[in-house]
Scaffold this motif. Structure first.
Motif, mmCIF file in Angstrom:
data_model
loop_
_atom_site.group_PDB
_atom_site.id
_atom_site.type_symbol
_atom_site.label_atom_id
_atom_site.label_comp_id
_atom_site.label_asym_id
_atom_site.label_seq_id
_atom_site.Cartn_x
_atom_site.Cartn_y
_atom_site.Cartn_z
ATOM 1 N N TYR A 282 51.755 -2.693 78.053
ATOM 2 C CA TYR A 282 50.682 -2.317 78.972
ATOM 3 C C TYR A 282 50.486 -0.808 78.908
ATOM 4 O O TYR A 282 51.450 -0.039 79.016
ATOM 5 C CB TYR A 282 51.011 -2.758 80.398
ATOM 6 N N ILE A 283 49.260 -0.387 78.736
ATOM 7 C CA ILE A 283 48.964 1.045 78.616
ATOM 8 C C ILE A 283 47.830 1.407 79.572
ATOM 9 O O ILE A 283 46.989 0.568 79.917
ATOM 10 C CB ILE A 283 48.587 1.436 77.173
ATOM 11 N N TYR A 284 47.832 2.650 79.988
ATOM 12 C CA TYR A 284 46.784 3.136 80.882
ATOM 13 C C TYR A 284 46.717 4.654 80.768
ATOM 14 O O TYR A 284 47.571 5.291 80.147
ATOM 15 C CB TYR A 284 47.050 2.712 82.323
ATOM 16 N N ASN A 313 54.780 16.268 76.280
ATOM 17 C CA ASN A 313 54.983 15.875 74.889
ATOM 18 C C ASN A 313 56.340 16.289 74.323
ATOM 19 O O ASN A 313 56.480 16.482 73.121
ATOM 20 C CB ASN A 313 53.870 16.453 74.010
ATOM 21 N N THR A 314 57.340 16.455 75.164
ATOM 22 C CA THR A 314 58.671 16.769 74.653
ATOM 23 C C THR A 314 59.153 15.623 73.766
ATOM 24 O O THR A 314 58.772 14.465 73.967
ATOM 25 C CB THR A 314 59.676 16.967 75.804
ATOM 26 N N PRO A 315 60.002 15.941 72.768
ATOM 27 C CA PRO A 315 60.490 14.876 71.871
ATOM 28 C C PRO A 315 61.176 13.733 72.607
ATOM 29 O O PRO A 315 61.216 12.612 72.106
ATOM 30 C CB PRO A 315 61.481 15.631 70.965
ATOM 31 N N ARG A 316 61.703 14.025 73.799
ATOM 32 C CA ARG A 316 62.414 12.978 74.553
ATOM 33 C C ARG A 316 61.458 11.975 75.203
ATOM 34 O O ARG A 316 61.880 10.911 75.636
ATOM 35 C CB ARG A 316 63.289 13.624 75.630
ATOM 36 N N SER A 317 60.171 12.326 75.291
ATOM 37 C CA SER A 317 59.211 11.459 75.966
ATOM 38 C C SER A 317 58.732 10.365 75.015
ATOM 39 O O SER A 317 58.123 10.650 73.985
ATOM 40 C CB SER A 317 58.013 12.278 76.458
ATOM 41 N N ILE A 318 59.012 9.120 75.366
ATOM 42 C CA ILE A 318 58.610 8.004 74.517
ATOM 43 C C ILE A 318 57.609 7.085 75.214
ATOM 44 O O ILE A 318 57.120 6.126 74.620
ATOM 45 C CB ILE A 318 59.836 7.175 74.083
ATOM 46 N N THR A 319 57.297 7.381 76.460
ATOM 47 C CA THR A 319 56.362 6.522 77.206
ATOM 48 C C THR A 319 55.081 7.253 77.580
ATOM 49 O O THR A 319 54.168 6.631 78.130
ATOM 50 C CB THR A 319 57.012 5.993 78.496
ATOM 51 N N ARG A 320 54.981 8.547 77.271
ATOM 52 C CA ARG A 320 53.777 9.297 77.632
ATOM 53 C C ARG A 320 53.426 10.276 76.511
ATOM 54 O O ARG A 320 54.295 10.855 75.874
ATOM 55 C CB ARG A 320 53.973 10.073 78.942
ATOM 56 N N ILE A 331 46.679 11.771 79.983
ATOM 57 C CA ILE A 331 47.960 11.249 79.499
ATOM 58 C C ILE A 331 47.857 9.762 79.229
ATOM 59 O O ILE A 331 47.436 8.985 80.104
ATOM 60 C CB ILE A 331 49.092 11.491 80.521
ATOM 61 N N LEU A 332 48.224 9.377 78.025
ATOM 62 C CA LEU A 332 48.373 7.959 77.703
ATOM 63 C C LEU A 332 49.754 7.534 78.161
ATOM 64 O O LEU A 332 50.753 8.112 77.754
ATOM 65 C CB LEU A 332 48.206 7.742 76.196
ATOM 66 N N CYS A 333 49.833 6.526 79.006
ATOM 67 C CA CYS A 333 51.105 6.061 79.560
ATOM 68 C C CYS A 333 51.380 4.632 79.108
ATOM 69 O O CYS A 333 50.471 3.805 79.035
ATOM 70 C CB CYS A 333 51.086 6.101 81.096
ATOM 71 N N SER A 334 52.634 4.379 78.808
ATOM 72 C CA SER A 334 53.066 3.039 78.421
ATOM 73 C C SER A 334 53.992 2.480 79.491
ATOM 74 O O SER A 334 54.823 3.197 80.046
ATOM 75 C CB SER A 334 53.796 3.104 77.073
ATOM 76 N N SER A 335 53.853 1.198 79.801
ATOM 77 C CA SER A 335 54.656 0.596 80.859
ATOM 78 C C SER A 335 54.998 -0.844 80.502
ATOM 79 O O SER A 335 54.327 -1.488 79.689
ATOM 80 C CB SER A 335 53.893 0.634 82.184
ATOM 81 N N VAL A 336 56.065 -1.324 81.119
ATOM 82 C CA VAL A 336 56.419 -2.744 80.975
ATOM 83 C C VAL A 336 55.921 -3.533 82.183
ATOM 84 O O VAL A 336 56.114 -4.751 82.243
ATOM 85 C CB VAL A 336 57.955 -2.907 80.823
ATOM 86 N N HIS A 337 55.307 -2.834 83.136
ATOM 87 C CA HIS A 337 54.819 -3.479 84.356
ATOM 88 C C HIS A 337 53.296 -3.590 84.309
ATOM 89 O O HIS A 337 52.610 -2.671 83.869
ATOM 90 C CB HIS A 337 55.229 -2.680 85.594
ATOM 91 N N LYS A 338 52.793 -4.675 84.815
ATOM 92 C CA LYS A 338 51.353 -4.884 84.821
ATOM 93 C C LYS A 338 50.738 -4.701 86.204
ATOM 94 O O LYS A 338 49.535 -4.461 86.333
ATOM 95 C CB LYS A 338 51.034 -6.295 84.297
ATOM 96 N N ASP A 339 51.554 -4.814 87.263
ATOM 97 C CA ASP A 339 50.996 -4.747 88.621
ATOM 98 C C ASP A 339 50.665 -3.317 89.005
ATOM 99 O O ASP A 339 51.286 -2.345 88.546
ATOM 100 C CB ASP A 339 51.977 -5.342 89.627
ATOM 101 N N ILE A 340 49.695 -3.168 89.866
ATOM 102 C CA ILE A 340 49.174 -1.856 90.259
ATOM 103 C C ILE A 340 50.210 -1.042 91.023
ATOM 104 O O ILE A 340 50.329 0.177 90.828
ATOM 105 C CB ILE A 340 47.894 -2.027 91.106
#
Length: 517
Positions: A282-284, A313-320, A331-340
């Motif tokens: 899930y991305i937003y 954008n630090t190298p440690r950031s893997i979800t944003r 910011i493009l964000c990645s998540s495993v959750h779909k609920d608001i």
């Protein structure tokens, strides 16, 4: 020839110096000789060098042998090697104080045979020194070639192992945060004896740390260390260049995604993977705007935005992954959750983390954030981007006290904005807004502001009073005046619905629609 230093002991073993005798300072026979000079003037300061051998007839202190003590003091200060004196030429005896200092300083005093010319001694000693230096230079050239080849072939681990072998200790390369990037097998941070900056220009990229303190007299090891630091600076420069190229490609790709350029989903996924762009289930998109109680100029906003993009954008950031577009950080964000609610919670937590780190900017800044809806395809990310920009723009006008505004928080405002030319909205405005605006203008009151707070706080007059910093009775009086002016019953649910729509539409009159394109 072995790569060994030329010492006082080596000097005394040369055929030319077979007749030389050590008078004092026997413990300094291992002192390395790197330079040689003769002294026949009384000036003792400013010209002596480390590891220097001084040859003299004693002429300069023939009338005052104690000047030899001053010479030894100066040699001790700069790290001199030894003093050779042609005894019985101008002086007959060495003062006891000079012998004492020679022993304390471990600077040998030795007697040079009178019959040996200084020219012969100088030539022979320089020949030995130069031979060793030439050998060391050949060794260093080979070492430097190995270092360079390893760096250019991006074999940093092998380079670190080679440095450890040459310096006979454990070695590690640390980044700016002093985290270990590469090290020999047994390296431990607690064993660090020396740490050397790896610089390119004025910028420090990291450190070369070793577990043994090198001798200043070991020129080969010191030179190996200098070469190692230099090639590691090249390694960090290559990394920086590659990182900048990656960041440019990431930025271009993000802008394409956010703007909605048409591409096949499979191709977008491939490019995202190659560029390390988050692409979870899930991305937003979230949009961040900095603000302050004092007005921020364009330069300040640019500096804050640049800092945020680097932090995101630090190298440690893997979800944003973030990019600045038209003065906003997106910011493009990645998540495993779909609920608001999970999406909102993740965003609020991240904003708090950013604000904690923002204190280093020494700015009294806050952030307002718009959050777009969740999508599952990269090709649809532009929809979330537009929603995030709408949430930010509408939220600034209609929800001024809310830091994180989700697109679902302003659904009604969106509907009203899309229907801005509808005649019903004109009727609502004329019926409920225009009379109160006219009254506020004529009498300097705040009836519209009070009505907005009353509806937003769900008829809780106590919270309205606290927000407006007035007495609760004043709120009740204002609501009574509103009812009289509009000729309405505030307790009627239908009336409150119409008031709510009218107020929401009124609050959006200053929304900048161009920021939502």
């Amino acid at each position: 020839m072995e790569n060994a230093p030329f010492t006082v002991q080596d000097l005394l073993q040369m055929p030319l110096f077979q007749g030389a005798k050590i008078i004092s300072g026997h413990e300094g026979v291992a002192n390395e000789i790197y330079y040689i000079d003769s002294m026949e003037t009384p000036d003792l300061t400013g010209w002596l060098r480390p590891n220097e051998l001084i040859l003299t007839t004693g002429y300069s202190f023939r009338h005052d042998p104690n000047m030899l003590c001053l010479l030894l003091d100066e040699m001790h200060r700069v790290g001199g090697s030894a003093v050779g004196i042609k005894m019985r030429r101008y002086i007959q005896d060495i003062p006891q104080e000079a012998i004492h200092k020679s022993n304390i300083y471990k600077i040998p005093l030795f007697d040079i045979p009178l019959e040996i010319p200084f020219m012969d001694m100088t030539r022979s000693i320089l020949d030995q020194i130069l031979q060793r230096q030439a050998y060391m230079l050949r060794e260093l050239q080979e070492v430097n070639q190995q270092f360079t080849n390893l760096v250019l072939n991006r074999r940093t681990t092998e380079l670190v192992v080679l440095i450890g072998q040459l310096l006979n200790c454990e070695v590690a390369v640390l980044n700016q945060e002093e985290e270990i990037e590469s090290s020999t097998a047994k390296f431990k941070k607690t064993d660090i004896a020396e740490k050397h900056n790896i610089r390119v220009g004025s910028r420090n990229f990291g450190y070369l740390s070793i577990t043994r303190k090198l001798s200043e007299q070991d020129h080969f090891e010191q030179s190996c260390l200098d070469h190692a630091v230099t090639v590691l600076a090249i390694e960090f420069t290559i990394r920086q260049s590659q990182q900048l190229q990656l960041e440019r490609e990431q930025e271009v790709f993000l802008v394409e995604l956010l703007s909605g350029l048409n591409h096949e989903e499979e191709l977008l996924r491939y490019r995202a993977k190659r560029l390390a762009i988050p692409q979870g289930p899930y991305i937003y998109v979230i949009v961040i705007k900095p603000f302050s109680r004092t007005t921020l100029d364009a330069e300040q906003i640019g500096r804050i935005n640049n800092w945020m993009v680097r932090e995101i954008n630090t190298p440690r950031s893997i979800t944003r992954k973030g990019v600045e577009v038209n003065g906003r950080v997106m910011i493009l964000c990645s998540s495993v959750h779909k609920d608001i609610e999970s999406q909102r919670r993740e965003t609020e937590q991240y904003v708090q983390e950013l604000l904690k780190k923002a204190v280093r900017l020494e700015e009294d800044i806050s952030l307002v954030i718009g959050v777009g809806g969740i999508v599952e395809r990269l090709a649809n990310l532009s929809d979330s981007s537009r929603e995030a920009q709408k949430a930010l723009a509408i939220g600034e006008g209609s929800l001024p006290h809310q830091v994180v505004v989700h697109i679902h928080d302003v659904l009604i405002e969106q509907l009203l904005m899309d229907s801005a030319d509808h005649p019903v909205l004109a009727v609502l405005t004329q019926t409920f807004i225009t009379p109160l605006e006219a009254y506020d203008k004529e009498y300097g009151t705040n009836l519209l502001v009070t009505l907005e707070a009353f509806l937003r706080e769900r008829n809780n007059t106590k919270r309205v009073a606290e927000e407006l910093s007035i007495h609760r009775n004043s709120v009740l009086y204002r609501l009574e005046r509103i009812s009289e002016i509009l000729k309405i019953d505030m307790n009627d649910a239908e009336v409150r619905l119409r008031l709510d729509l009218a107020i929401r539409f009124w609050k959006m009159k200053n929304v900048n629609r161009t920021t939502m394109l």
